[in-house]
Design an enzyme around this catalytic site. Structure first.
Site, mmCIF file in Angstrom:
data_model
loop_
_atom_site.group_PDB
_atom_site.id
_atom_site.type_symbol
_atom_site.label_atom_id
_atom_site.label_comp_id
_atom_site.label_asym_id
_atom_site.label_seq_id
_atom_site.Cartn_x
_atom_site.Cartn_y
_atom_site.Cartn_z
ATOM 1 N N ARG A 85 0.843 -1.198 0.000
ATOM 2 C CA ARG A 85 0.000 0.000 0.000
ATOM 3 C C ARG A 85 0.873 1.240 0.000
ATOM 4 O O ARG A 85 1.765 1.370 0.829
ATOM 5 C CB ARG A 85 -0.907 -0.005 1.246
ATOM 6 C CG ARG A 85 -1.777 1.237 1.424
ATOM 7 C CD ARG A 85 -3.019 1.186 0.580
ATOM 8 N NE ARG A 85 -3.854 2.364 0.780
ATOM 9 C CZ ARG A 85 -4.863 2.423 1.642
ATOM 10 N NH1 ARG A 85 -5.166 1.382 2.369
ATOM 11 N NH2 ARG A 85 -5.578 3.534 1.780
ATOM 12 N N ARG A 96 -6.861 -0.125 -3.928
ATOM 13 C CA ARG A 96 -5.785 -0.368 -2.971
ATOM 14 C C ARG A 96 -5.523 -1.863 -2.801
ATOM 15 O O ARG A 96 -6.436 -2.691 -2.948
ATOM 16 C CB ARG A 96 -6.057 0.304 -1.624
ATOM 17 C CG ARG A 96 -7.268 -0.117 -0.835
ATOM 18 C CD ARG A 96 -8.583 0.625 -1.104
ATOM 19 N NE ARG A 96 -8.524 2.053 -1.315
ATOM 20 C CZ ARG A 96 -8.620 2.950 -0.340
ATOM 21 N NH1 ARG A 96 -8.793 2.593 0.901
ATOM 22 N NH2 ARG A 96 -8.596 4.228 -0.621
ATOM 23 N N ASP A 99 -6.576 -2.376 2.652
ATOM 24 C CA ASP A 99 -7.038 -1.305 3.531
ATOM 25 C C ASP A 99 -7.476 -1.953 4.836
ATOM 26 O O ASP A 99 -8.281 -2.895 4.829
ATOM 27 C CB ASP A 99 -8.224 -0.598 2.851
ATOM 28 C CG ASP A 99 -8.696 0.631 3.592
ATOM 29 O OD1 ASP A 99 -7.864 1.310 4.228
ATOM 30 O OD2 ASP A 99 -9.907 0.933 3.516
HETATM 31 N N1 PH2 Z 1 -13.140 1.388 0.493
HETATM 32 C C1 PH2 Z 1 -13.053 2.681 0.202
HETATM 33 C C2 PH2 Z 1 -13.848 3.307 -0.849
HETATM 34 N N2 PH2 Z 1 -14.784 2.441 -1.460
HETATM 35 N N3 PH2 Z 1 -15.836 0.364 -1.729
HETATM 36 C C3 PH2 Z 1 -15.953 -0.911 -1.369
HETATM 37 N N4 PH2 Z 1 -16.879 -1.673 -1.955
HETATM 38 N N5 PH2 Z 1 -15.158 -1.484 -0.411
HETATM 39 C C4 PH2 Z 1 -14.205 -0.762 0.225
HETATM 40 O O1 PH2 Z 1 -13.477 -1.304 1.095
HETATM 41 C C5 PH2 Z 1 -14.042 0.602 -0.129
HETATM 42 C C6 PH2 Z 1 -14.890 1.141 -1.127
HETATM 43 C C7 PH2 Z 1 -12.148 3.552 0.948
HETATM 44 O O2 PH2 Z 1 -11.471 2.927 1.926
HETATM 45 MG MG MG Z 2 -8.182 3.041 5.462
HETATM 46 MG MG MG Z 3 -11.241 2.419 4.148
#
Ligand code: PH2
Ligand code: MG
Ligand code: MG
Length: 157
Positions: A85, A96, A99
């Site tokens: 990351r 990413r 996360d």
């Molecule tokens: N995380 C984000 C932005 N959008 N969409 C999904 N479906 N899953 C995520 O983990 C995600 C996102 C920002 O951290």
């Molecule tokens: Mg985060």
């Molecule tokens: Mg997030």
């Protein structure tokens, strides 16, 4: 010892492999930070916030830990970095490799420049609430005073 709830998300290949392999490996790494007492299924979810990116794989875990919230956050960020990351550039809400979001830490309410608890956007996000409600349906959001199950129901149209 407190129970922390952490959201996992991935939608790019990482050094560990596919998003599924990334989450598998990340679970093992999270287990080094305490006792992983629950983990959800993996959910394939449509990207939220920035549409032009691959689908995500999302999950949530419960971790019993002796680490303080700020120390835990530092360890989560270090795990993210070890999966490739790179926060120095990239699109807000964009793709990413991994996360790891600290959602809740016991019933702690906290705002520092580095960390806000509960996570400020958790109650708006189905990709967070669905896995979290799977492992902790009756867990109460300490600010909203509603359970994860209730928050999820309220999110549904
Ligand atoms: N995380 C984000 C932005 N959008 N969409 C999904 N479906 N899953 C995520 O983990 C995600 C996102 C920002 O951290
Ligand atoms: Mg985060
Ligand atoms: Mg997030």
């Amino acid at each position: 010892m407190e129970t922390a709830y952490i959201a996992l998300g991935a939608n790019l290949p990482s050094p560990a492999g596919t998003p599924r392999q990334t989450l598998d490996t990340a679970l093992a790494r999270l287990g080094e930070l305490g006792a992983l007492v629950a983990h959800s299924s993996y959910y394939a979810t449509e990207p939220v916030g920035y549409a032009d990116q691959p689908a995500f794989l999302n999950a949530a875990v419960a971790l019993q830990t002796d680490l303080a919230p700020e120390a835990l956050l530092e360890r989560l960020l270090a795990i993210e970095r070890s999966f490739g990351r790179d926060r120095s550039h990239g699109i807000l809400n964009g793709p990413r490799t991994l996360d790891l979001d600290l959602l809740l830490y016991g019933d702690r309410i906290l705002t520092t420049p580095a960390l806000q608890l509960p996570h400020p956007r958790m109650a708006e996000r189905a990709f967070v609430l669905i896995p979290l409600a799977e492992i902790a349906p009756d867990l109460i959001h300490p600010l909203l005073q509603k359970s994860m199950k209730q928050l999820l129901q309220e999110l549904k149209p």
